[in-house]
Design an enzyme around this catalytic site. Structure first.
Site, PDB file in Angstrom:
ATOM      1  N   HIS A 137       0.584  -1.100  -0.036  1.00  0.00           N
ATOM      2  CA  HIS A 137      -0.039   0.014  -0.028  1.00  0.00           C
ATOM      3  C   HIS A 137       0.912   1.294   0.010  1.00  0.00           C
ATOM      4  O   HIS A 137       0.257   2.562  -0.397  1.00  0.00           O
ATOM      5  CB  HIS A 137      -0.991  -0.135   1.142  1.00  0.00           C
ATOM      6  CG  HIS A 137      -0.300   0.289   2.525  1.00  0.00           C
ATOM      7  ND1 HIS A 137      -0.082  -0.815   3.330  1.00  0.00           N
ATOM      8  CD2 HIS A 137       0.091   1.414   3.181  1.00  0.00           C
ATOM      9  CE1 HIS A 137       0.407  -0.197   4.649  1.00  0.00           C
ATOM     10  NE2 HIS A 137       0.556   0.921   4.436  1.00  0.00           N
ATOM     11  N   ASP A 167       0.012  -7.724   1.459  1.00  0.00           N
ATOM     12  CA  ASP A 167       0.631  -6.464   1.543  1.00  0.00           C
ATOM     13  C   ASP A 167       2.073  -6.169   1.621  1.00  0.00           C
ATOM     14  O   ASP A 167       2.620  -5.169   2.386  1.00  0.00           O
ATOM     15  CB  ASP A 167      -0.027  -5.473   2.716  1.00  0.00           C
ATOM     16  CG  ASP A 167      -0.088  -4.075   2.541  1.00  0.00           C
ATOM     17  OD1 ASP A 167       0.049  -3.603   1.521  1.00  0.00           O
ATOM     18  OD2 ASP A 167      -0.093  -3.319   3.535  1.00  0.00           O
ATOM     19  N   GLY A 242       3.241   6.510   8.158  1.00  0.00           N
ATOM     20  CA  GLY A 242       4.646   6.889   7.761  1.00  0.00           C
ATOM     21  C   GLY A 242       5.526   5.781   7.922  1.00  0.00           C
ATOM     22  O   GLY A 242       6.604   5.458   7.442  1.00  0.00           O
ATOM     23  N   ASN A 243       5.043   5.026   9.146  1.00  0.00           N
ATOM     24  CA  ASN A 243       5.910   3.890   9.625  1.00  0.00           C
ATOM     25  C   ASN A 243       5.578   2.816   8.700  1.00  0.00           C
ATOM     26  O   ASN A 243       6.450   1.668   8.735  1.00  0.00           O
ATOM     27  CB  ASN A 243       5.509   3.482  10.987  1.00  0.00           C
ATOM     28  CG  ASN A 243       6.327   4.082  12.046  1.00  0.00           C
ATOM     29  OD1 ASN A 243       5.773   5.037  12.770  1.00  0.00           O
ATOM     30  ND2 ASN A 243       7.656   3.899  12.113  1.00  0.00           N
ATOM     31  N   SER A 244       4.496   2.662   7.704  1.00  0.00           N
ATOM     32  CA  SER A 244       4.429   1.537   7.043  1.00  0.00           C
ATOM     33  C   SER A 244       5.364   1.205   6.057  1.00  0.00           C
ATOM     34  O   SER A 244       6.021   1.934   5.505  1.00  0.00           O
ATOM     35  CB  SER A 244       3.094   1.996   6.129  1.00  0.00           C
ATOM     36  OG  SER A 244       1.839   2.159   6.684  1.00  0.00           O
ATOM     37  N   LEU A 299      -4.452 -25.460   0.384  1.00  0.00           N
ATOM     38  CA  LEU A 299      -5.415 -26.656   1.065  1.00  0.00           C
ATOM     39  C   LEU A 299      -6.491 -27.036   0.330  1.00  0.00           C
ATOM     40  O   LEU A 299      -6.928 -28.374   0.284  1.00  0.00           O
ATOM     41  CB  LEU A 299      -5.634 -26.468   2.608  1.00  0.00           C
ATOM     42  CG  LEU A 299      -4.241 -26.722   3.434  1.00  0.00           C
ATOM     43  CD1 LEU A 299      -4.930 -26.611   5.137  1.00  0.00           C
ATOM     44  CD2 LEU A 299      -3.815 -28.204   3.360  1.00  0.00           C
ATOM     45  N   GLY A 300      -7.203 -25.932  -0.207  1.00  0.00           N
ATOM     46  CA  GLY A 300      -8.467 -26.111  -0.667  1.00  0.00           C
ATOM     47  C   GLY A 300      -9.606 -26.394   0.405  1.00  0.00           C
ATOM     48  O   GLY A 300     -10.678 -27.194   0.106  1.00  0.00           O
ATOM     49  N   VAL A 301      -9.587 -25.896   1.470  1.00  0.00           N
ATOM     50  CA  VAL A 301     -10.590 -25.913   2.630  1.00  0.00           C
ATOM     51  C   VAL A 301     -10.904 -24.515   2.846  1.00  0.00           C
ATOM     52  O   VAL A 301     -10.481 -23.425   2.932  1.00  0.00           O
ATOM     53  CB  VAL A 301      -9.995 -26.721   3.659  1.00  0.00           C
ATOM     54  CG1 VAL A 301      -9.475 -27.996   3.255  1.00  0.00           C
ATOM     55  CG2 VAL A 301      -8.988 -25.600   4.413  1.00  0.00           C
ATOM     56  N   ILE A 303     -12.575 -22.647   6.216  1.00  0.00           N
ATOM     57  CA  ILE A 303     -12.356 -23.147   7.386  1.00  0.00           C
ATOM     58  C   ILE A 303     -12.988 -21.937   8.523  1.00  0.00           C
ATOM     59  O   ILE A 303     -13.252 -20.858   7.916  1.00  0.00           O
ATOM     60  CB  ILE A 303     -10.765 -23.200   7.989  1.00  0.00           C
ATOM     61  CG1 ILE A 303     -10.159 -21.532   7.586  1.00  0.00           C
ATOM     62  CG2 ILE A 303     -10.181 -24.305   7.307  1.00  0.00           C
ATOM     63  CD1 ILE A 303      -8.761 -21.749   7.578  1.00  0.00           C
TER      64      ILE A 303
END
Length: 496
Positions: A137, A167, A242-244, A299-301, A303
């Protein structure tokens, strides 16, 4: 898409640390080795105490050594957008209270804007050859990136790759011999361990704050992508806008995570921040360098988090884990024998107490990797060897096309599966997987997920078709296609 309401959570970024005891090599498509140090088997760094003359009791050990090591490797990123922007589906999914802190170009409700927009964030140098990790971002939709080092030298940066699902983004400056941080094994970081956050809040360069790890495996629903991977490290080190993209480090000055978010009712620091663990960062970086795109094992689950209510409603014998509410056809989990109603309690010997634990660990794997899954099935423990697949139901590793025309356009392309073609009632098409700075973002409002069906009345069925047509074009082209919501046919005119 349903959007969770997390009150007044707002976004920023945090710094992470790690102990260096090893290294691994990553290779790009040109077979040039990129050395990025990695930390394995890092012990938790306990707070040390010392007596000071004339001071009653004890005080914590100084953080100066770690701070001095880290500051040179944390950079200030200035991102400028000169073209118009159309708010994409991910932006629309982010609650209003998040947008001021989730990138420099999210602050306008009109959905489209003209003129330059400037934002700033942080980044961490992870290789002496100029590779820098930051948040997606921070650099998303930017046409120009300027990186300023701790010594005030500035460089133009190019985007190597991005992964919106975590991200994380990887950028590069053309400079060698740079100071850098090693990535630790974030699984070894302990709740209560001291950490430092280093970044550039409010354009206050090279700011260092201290705190402890407050929790691990947090899923706070901020990324706004149905395939997002959130297993954040939570800390109480002070971070602000700004810390991002900045660093979260331990007392050895090594990277534990990349800070991404803060929880706040005001938009400024109010007590808690969240960082992407270094293990996830490491995997994303390696994939972006090697393949140009992230390889994600599935995994295709479907949850759900196990809690007392779910346990009571489904007569479960366990009170923690990931409840399997559904399985995809042709998924690795289904092929291995996992069933609906099972509760996943361990993966490769690691205890799974929440869905975030499972998502974070499996997200560090690739299609073709095997994992050992232990489940509780009505009180009986069963173990399965699961072959992870990709979303298309196979183990194919996908490399992003690096054709010059696609790089100039700023798009990454992929195949469209047969189910999507049938659902949209189209014969063929090519998926726009990613949009980066380039002609497409500069001159059109095309969004990721667009399916190109024709270019100048020529049907396309593969990324190669798109490249072949565009490489021989001169002047203007008309790109025709649809979005996956079936909202109609769209046309984009573009001058080459």
């Amino acid at each position: 898409m349903e959007t969770r309401n997390f009150g007044s959570l707002l976004l920023a970024a945090v710094l992470g640390s790690a102990l260096t005891i090893g290294s691994f090599e990553l290779y790009n498509n040109n077979e040039n080795a990129v050395l990025i140090e990695h930390v394995d088997k890092t012990p938790a760094v306990k707070a040390n105490y010392e007596n000071l003359d004339g001071v009653a009791g004890t005080v914590p050990v100084s953080f100066t050594e770690a701070a001095n090591k880290v500051m040179d490797a944390v950079v200030h990123i200035r991102s400028t957008q000169t073209s118009r922007v159309s708010r994409n589906s991910q932006q629309q999914a982010i609650p209003e209270q998040f947008r001021d802190f989730f990138g420099p170009f999210f602050r306008d409700d009109r959905g489209m804007r003209q003129g330059p927009r400037v934002g700033s964030g942080s980044g961490v140098i992870i290789s002496n050859e100029g590779y820098i990790v930051t948040n997606n971002h921070v650099i998303d939709q930017a046409d120009d990136l300027e990186v300023t080092l701790h010594n005030n030298k500035s460089f133009k940066a190019t985007v190597i790759g991005t992964d919106p699902t975590t991200d994380i983004a990887l950028i590069k400056i053309e400079e060698a011999g740079l100071p850098y941080l090693a990535l630790t094994n974030s699984d070894d970081a302990k709740v209560g361990e001291w950490v430092l956050a280093v970044g550039n809040p409010f354009n206050l360069n090279s700011t260092v704050t201290a705190g402890i790890i407050s929790a691990k495996g947090r899923n706070i629903g901020i990324i706004g992508d149905s395939a997002s991977i959130e297993s954040f490290i939570q800390t109480d080190a002070a971070v602000n806008p700004g810390n991002s993209g900045g660093a979260l480090v331990n007392l050895n000055g090594d990277l534990v995570g990349i800070n991404t978010a803060i929880a706040s009712p005001t938009g400024a620091y109010s007590g808690y921040s969240f960082a992407v663990p270094s293990n996830i960062v490491s995997k994303v970086v390696e994939d972006l360098i090697n393949y140009g795109t992230v390889q994600r094992g599935w995994l295709g689950v479907t949850i759900q988090e196990v809690n007392s209510v779910l346990a009571r409603e489904n007569d479960l014998e366990v009170d923690a884990g990931a409840f399997v509410a559904g399985l995809s056809d042709n998924s690795g989990a289904k092929d291995a024998g996992i069933k609906e109603g099972d509760v996943i309690t361990e993966v490769d010997g690691r205890e799974i107490r929440s869905t975030a634990n499972l998502i974070g660990y499996v997200g560090s794997k690739r299609p073709g990797d095997k994992v050992s899954i232990k489940v509780d099935r009505k009180g009986t423990s069963k173990e399965f060897a699961v072959l992870l697949k990709n979303r298309d139901g196979n183990t194919k590793i996908v490399k992003e096309e690096k054709d010059e025309i696609l790089m100039a356009l700023g798009i990454g392309l992929g195949e469209v599966d047969s189910k999507t073609l049938k659902r949209l009632d189209i014969k063929s098409g090519v998926l726009v997987k990613s949009i980066k700075p380039g002609k497409i973002s500069r001159y059109t409002d095309m969004r990721e997920g667009f399916i190109i069906t024709k270019i100048d009345d020529s049907e396309v069925d593969s990324p190669e078709d798109v490249v072949d047509i565009l490489e021989n074009k001169d002047g203007g082209v008309l790109i025709e296609g649809v979005y996956q919501d079936g909202s109609g046919t769209y046309y984009y005119g573009l001058g080459l």
